[in-house]
Every structure is written in structure tokens, then in C-alpha cells.
Design an enzyme around this catalytic site. Structure first.
Site, short mmCIF file in Angstrom:
data_model
loop_
_atom_site.label_atom_id
_atom_site.label_comp_id
_atom_site.label_asym_id
_atom_site.label_seq_id
_atom_site.Cartn_x
_atom_site.Cartn_y
_atom_site.Cartn_z
N ASP A 6 0.74 -1.16 0.00
CA ASP A 6 -0.14 0.22 -0.07
C ASP A 6 0.91 1.10 -0.10
O ASP A 6 2.08 1.17 0.48
CB ASP A 6 -0.97 0.09 1.29
CG ASP A 6 -1.90 1.15 1.35
OD1 ASP A 6 -2.29 1.60 0.14
OD2 ASP A 6 -2.30 1.66 2.25
N SER A 7 0.21 2.39 -0.14
CA SER A 7 1.10 3.74 -0.13
C SER A 7 1.33 4.08 1.24
O SER A 7 1.00 5.34 1.73
CB SER A 7 0.28 4.80 -0.75
OG SER A 7 -1.12 4.92 0.04
N CYS A 69 -4.73 -1.63 -1.47
CA CYS A 69 -5.02 -0.17 -1.61
C CYS A 69 -6.25 -0.13 -2.69
O CYS A 69 -6.23 -0.57 -3.63
CB CYS A 69 -3.81 0.45 -2.23
SG CYS A 69 -4.09 2.11 -2.74
N GLU A 147 -1.36 8.76 7.58
CA GLU A 147 0.01 8.31 7.38
C GLU A 147 0.98 8.87 8.11
O GLU A 147 1.86 8.56 8.87
CB GLU A 147 0.51 8.30 5.74
CG GLU A 147 1.49 7.66 5.28
CD GLU A 147 1.50 6.37 5.65
OE1 GLU A 147 0.57 5.62 5.41
OE2 GLU A 147 2.56 5.60 5.90
N CYS A 173 -10.83 3.50 1.48
CA CYS A 173 -9.45 3.70 1.47
C CYS A 173 -9.02 2.88 2.75
O CYS A 173 -9.58 2.97 3.76
CB CYS A 173 -8.87 5.12 1.51
SG CYS A 173 -7.08 5.50 1.87
N HIS A 175 -6.64 3.12 4.69
CA HIS A 175 -5.88 3.76 5.75
C HIS A 175 -7.30 4.26 6.42
O HIS A 175 -6.91 4.51 7.81
CB HIS A 175 -5.46 5.26 5.27
CG HIS A 175 -4.00 5.13 4.71
ND1 HIS A 175 -3.92 4.57 3.41
CD2 HIS A 175 -3.04 5.51 5.25
CE1 HIS A 175 -2.45 4.68 3.19
NE2 HIS A 175 -1.81 5.10 4.32
N1 DGL Z 1 -4.81 3.23 1.38
C1 DGL Z 1 -4.82 3.53 -0.09
C2 DGL Z 1 -6.26 3.12 -0.77
O1 DGL Z 1 -7.00 2.40 -0.21
C3 DGL Z 1 -4.10 4.81 -0.83
C4 DGL Z 1 -4.64 6.10 -0.35
C5 DGL Z 1 -3.40 7.01 -0.78
O2 DGL Z 1 -2.33 6.91 -0.87
O3 DGL Z 1 -4.16 8.22 -1.30
O4 DGL Z 1 -6.73 3.86 -1.48
#
Ligand code: DGL
Length: 242
Positions: A6-7, A69, A147, A173, A175
Site C-alpha cells: 500500500d502507499s 489499496c 500516514e 481507502c 487507511h
Molecule cells: N490506502 C490507499 C487506498 O486504499 C491509498 C491512499 C492514498 O495513498 O491516497 O486507496
């Protein structure tokens, strides 16, 4: 070995569910915090970033990759499946169908990145299961804030205050499950939906269907962070409780 990326550390919310189902698996988690957020990147930019990660994971011996993600799943899954025919990719999507199945009449807020909300595959899902009481909310820079461990309450107070009487919140998302408590403080008692359970079930199914061994004597986790930030690793294991 199973790869997950993931990011940043957001995908840990998916990884937690995976470990519940595969308690003695061997995993490598790639936290691409240097490129966070993915949600505002162009398609070409994101494909390039993700392609690099996938190459690294394959070089480590990974055969199965979970794209933890929503944004990267939508934008990159077809490209990756087409390019890497010997690798299995498991993708996530916002759990909007779960609302249709569980509380169709409820007023629903879908929170996701701009990249996800504007993606044509997401819009197709939305139109298919639309309950006509749904608000689609692109949460610009929220994943980044989570983050960075930033002031989420300020952001939510500002951006969610006009949404009253919400019954269902789709966390689109990976996160966002990390800030469920904070969202509840603003929206009150809501039902949360996210795609982590579906993804982990699909992962186990694919491992079984393809006869890939995934249960060993004990759990093994390698953590890689693209910005070499030791705090990320600490936070990752804290959330994971391992
Ligand atoms: N956690 C990711 C998602 O589910 C990416 C969030 C991001 O980096 O913008 O979309």
C-alpha cells in the site's frame, strides 16, 4: 511468500484480517510511504510506481500479491494481471455492495480517495448498487494525514460536519479503518463497511485453488518501507499487535 503493499501503513488494516485467516503465513509487507498519497496521482504515474514495487516483490520470491489499496487496485490491476501472468494479484474495492446486502435503506457516505471516487470501475459499482441515499465523498489528503499521524479530528470536523443522519459509512481507502473512532465522534453511531474481509477470503480461495502452500510452523513478517522510516515500522507492528 505472500506480498502485500500500500502507499504506506494503511494496508495494515487489510493485513490484520489476512493474518486472522492465515495465522502461520509467511508475508512481506511493502509500505510505499515515500509515494504517499496514491489518491492524487495520474494513472501513468501510479502504474509506474506500482510496477516497481511488484518487481521488487517478485524478486523476493513472492507468487501472490495483495494490492491493499483501493486506488492502486482500480488503476493498476488489469495492467498487472496482463503483464505478470505467473503472479496472482488480489485486489480490493470499496465495500459498497455490502451496504446493498445489509442495509439498503440506510443513508450512506462513501469515503475514498479522489482517484477511487472518479474511477470508472468504482462508478460502475456505485450505479449497480446505488440506494439513492448515497453521498460520494473524495477525501483529498486524508490518507496522507493518517500516514503522517496528523490532526485528523480537525479534518473530519471540517469535512464531515454537513453530513448528518448517516447510517452507513463505506471506508473506501485502506487507511480509513485506522480512524473509525474519530469518524464516529463526528457522525455518531454509524455502521462501517470495508473490503478487508472480502479480500482475505479471496486470498485464501486463490491459494487453495492454485495449491499454493500458505500455512507454516509460525508466522513470519518482513516489513519494508520505501522511505526507510523506522517510525513507520514501529507503528505498523503496534497496529498489528505483533
Ligand atoms: N490506502 C490507499 C487506498 O486504499 C491509498 C491512499 C492514498 O495513498 O491516497 O486507496
Amino acid at each position: 511468500m505472500i506480498g502485500i503493499f500500500d502507499s504506506g501503513i494503511g494496508g495494515v488494516t487489510v493485513f490484520k484480517k489476512i493474518i486472522e485467516k492465515i495465522p502461520n503465513g509467511h508475508f512481506v509487507y511493502y509500505s510505499d510511504s515515500i509515494n504517499n498519497p496514491y489518491g492524487d496521482k495520474s494513472r501513468d504515474e501510479l502504474i509506474n510506481i506500482v510496477d516497481n514495487i511488484v518487481n521488487k516483490l517478485i524478486n523476493l520470491g513472492v507468487k501472490v500479491i495483495v494490492i491493499a489499496c483501493n486506488t492502486a487496485s482500480y488503476v493498476c490491476k488489469d495492467y498487472l494481471r496482463n503483464k505478470y501472468k505467473n503472479t496472482i494479484f488480489i485486489a480490493i474495492e470499496p465495500a459498497y455492495k455490502m451496504v446493498y446486502d445489509n442495509n439498503f435503506n440506510g443513508k450512506t457516505l462513501v469515503m475514498a480517495t479522489k482517484g477511487t471516487i472518479e474511477n470508472e470501475k468504482f462508478l460502475a459499482l456505485y450505479h449497480k448498487y446505488d440506494n439513492h441515499k448515497t453521498i460520494l465523498l473524495p477525501c483529498i489528503s486524508l490518507a496522507d494525514l493518517i500516514e503522517q499521524n496528523g490532526n485528523v479530528m480537525d479534518y473530519l470536523n471540517k469535512n464531515l460536519k454537513e453530513y448528518k443522519d448517516i447510517d452507513n459509512v463505506v471506508l473506501g481507502c485502506t487507511h480509513y479503518p485506522l480512524i473509525k473512532n474519530e469518524i464516529s465522534k463526528v457522525l455518531g453511531n454509524v455502521e462501517f463497511y470495508d473490503g478487508s474481509d472480502g479480500v482475505s477470503r479471496e486470498l485464501v480461495k486463490q491459494l487453495n485453488d492454485n495449491k499454493i502452500k500458505y500455512n507454516y510452523d509460525k508466522l513470519e513478517i518482513s516489513f519494508i518501507d520505501s522511505s526507510n522510516n523506522l517510525d513507520k515500522e514501529k507503528r505498523f507492528y503496534e497496529i498489528l499487535n505483533k
